[in-house]
Design a protein around this motif. Structure first.
Motif, mmCIF file in Angstrom:
data_model
loop_
_atom_site.group_PDB
_atom_site.id
_atom_site.type_symbol
_atom_site.label_atom_id
_atom_site.label_comp_id
_atom_site.label_asym_id
_atom_site.label_seq_id
_atom_site.Cartn_x
_atom_site.Cartn_y
_atom_site.Cartn_z
ATOM 1 N N LEU A 1 -5.595 2.599 -6.995
ATOM 2 C CA LEU A 1 -4.385 3.263 -6.531
ATOM 3 C C LEU A 1 -4.644 3.986 -5.210
ATOM 4 N N TYR A 2 -5.790 4.632 -5.101
ATOM 5 C CA TYR A 2 -6.152 5.333 -3.859
ATOM 6 C C TYR A 2 -6.258 4.337 -2.704
ATOM 7 N N GLU A 3 -6.908 3.205 -2.937
ATOM 8 C CA GLU A 3 -7.041 2.185 -1.890
ATOM 9 C C GLU A 3 -5.680 1.661 -1.454
ATOM 10 N N MET A 4 -4.807 1.399 -2.396
ATOM 11 C CA MET A 4 -3.461 0.920 -2.065
ATOM 12 C C MET A 4 -2.707 1.962 -1.246
ATOM 13 N N ASP A 5 -2.824 3.223 -1.650
ATOM 14 C CA ASP A 5 -2.139 4.298 -0.942
ATOM 15 C C ASP A 5 -2.718 4.475 0.459
ATOM 16 N N SER A 6 -4.034 4.353 0.591
ATOM 17 C CA SER A 6 -4.689 4.500 1.892
ATOM 18 C C SER A 6 -4.259 3.421 2.863
ATOM 19 N N LYS A 7 -3.991 2.232 2.350
ATOM 20 C CA LYS A 7 -3.565 1.109 3.205
ATOM 21 C C LYS A 7 -2.049 1.090 3.380
ATOM 22 N N ASP A 8 -1.389 2.115 2.845
ATOM 23 C CA ASP A 8 0.068 2.241 2.946
ATOM 24 C C ASP A 8 0.770 1.016 2.363
ATOM 25 N N GLU A 9 0.285 0.542 1.205
ATOM 26 C CA GLU A 9 0.877 -0.614 0.556
ATOM 27 C C GLU A 9 2.111 -0.268 -0.265
ATOM 28 N N PHE A 10 2.418 1.023 -0.333
ATOM 29 C CA PHE A 10 3.606 1.430 -1.067
ATOM 30 C C PHE A 10 4.755 1.567 -0.084
ATOM 31 N N SER A 11 5.901 1.123 -0.481
ATOM 32 C CA SER A 11 7.071 1.303 0.387
ATOM 33 C C SER A 11 8.118 2.100 -0.372
ATOM 34 N N ALA A 12 8.870 2.885 0.384
ATOM 35 C CA ALA A 12 9.873 3.752 -0.250
ATOM 36 C C ALA A 12 11.126 2.998 -0.602
#
Length: 148
Positions: free
Chosen positions: A137-148
């Motif tokens: 989850l941290y890696e995904m968040d660091s790569k900005d893989e989440f979109s609003a």
């Protein structure tokens, strides 16, 4: 000291200690061994941690530090009965949030946690979470893989 000046917060923390022993002259005893009760054929093992208690004034600035082990157990504090009584007053015992978070982290790293997942479908299922999920989850968040 007035009654309001005696109001305090009791903090409990575990700290690592250097294994070894010392002679406590004031008590005329040797310190440094574990204190849990068990029969030993040889000397008991060295302690590697200590539980430290600190009472700190809320109204007046004062503090008193004590070391002990098993306080909650000795005072019969449980999840069903999260308090002890002192002079007819209930004193509620609780762990502080940083240590609760540390315990969750350690359990996730060392064992993982099984839980009931009801997020998908109507039927609950047993799911498993561990520290690897937090890292992903941290890696995904660091790569900005989440979109609003």
């Amino acid at each position: 000291m007035s009654e309001s000046e005696t109001l305090c917060v009791l903090s409990i923390d575990e700290m690592a200690i250097k294994p070894g022993y010392t002679y406590a002259e004031d008590l005329d005893c040797v310190d440094g061994f574990t204190t849990f009760k068990q029969d030993y054929k040889e000397k008991p093992p060295y302690a590697t941690s200590a539980l430290v208690f600190m009472a700190r004034g809320v109204v007046k600035n004062w503090k008193q530090v004590q070391k002990n082990q098993g306080l909650f157990k000795e005072m019969n504090v449980t999840t069903e009965n999260p308090f002890f009584v002192h002079k007819t007053k209930k004193i509620y015992a609780m762990y502080d949030p940083p240590h609760l978070l540390k315990s969750v982290r350690n359990n996730l790293k060392n064992h993982g946690i099984y839980y009931e997942d009801t997020s998908i479908g109507d039927t609950p299922r047993t799911a498993f979470a561990n520290w690897k999920h937090i890292e992903e989850l941290y890696e995904m968040d660091s790569k900005d893989e989440f979109s609003a």
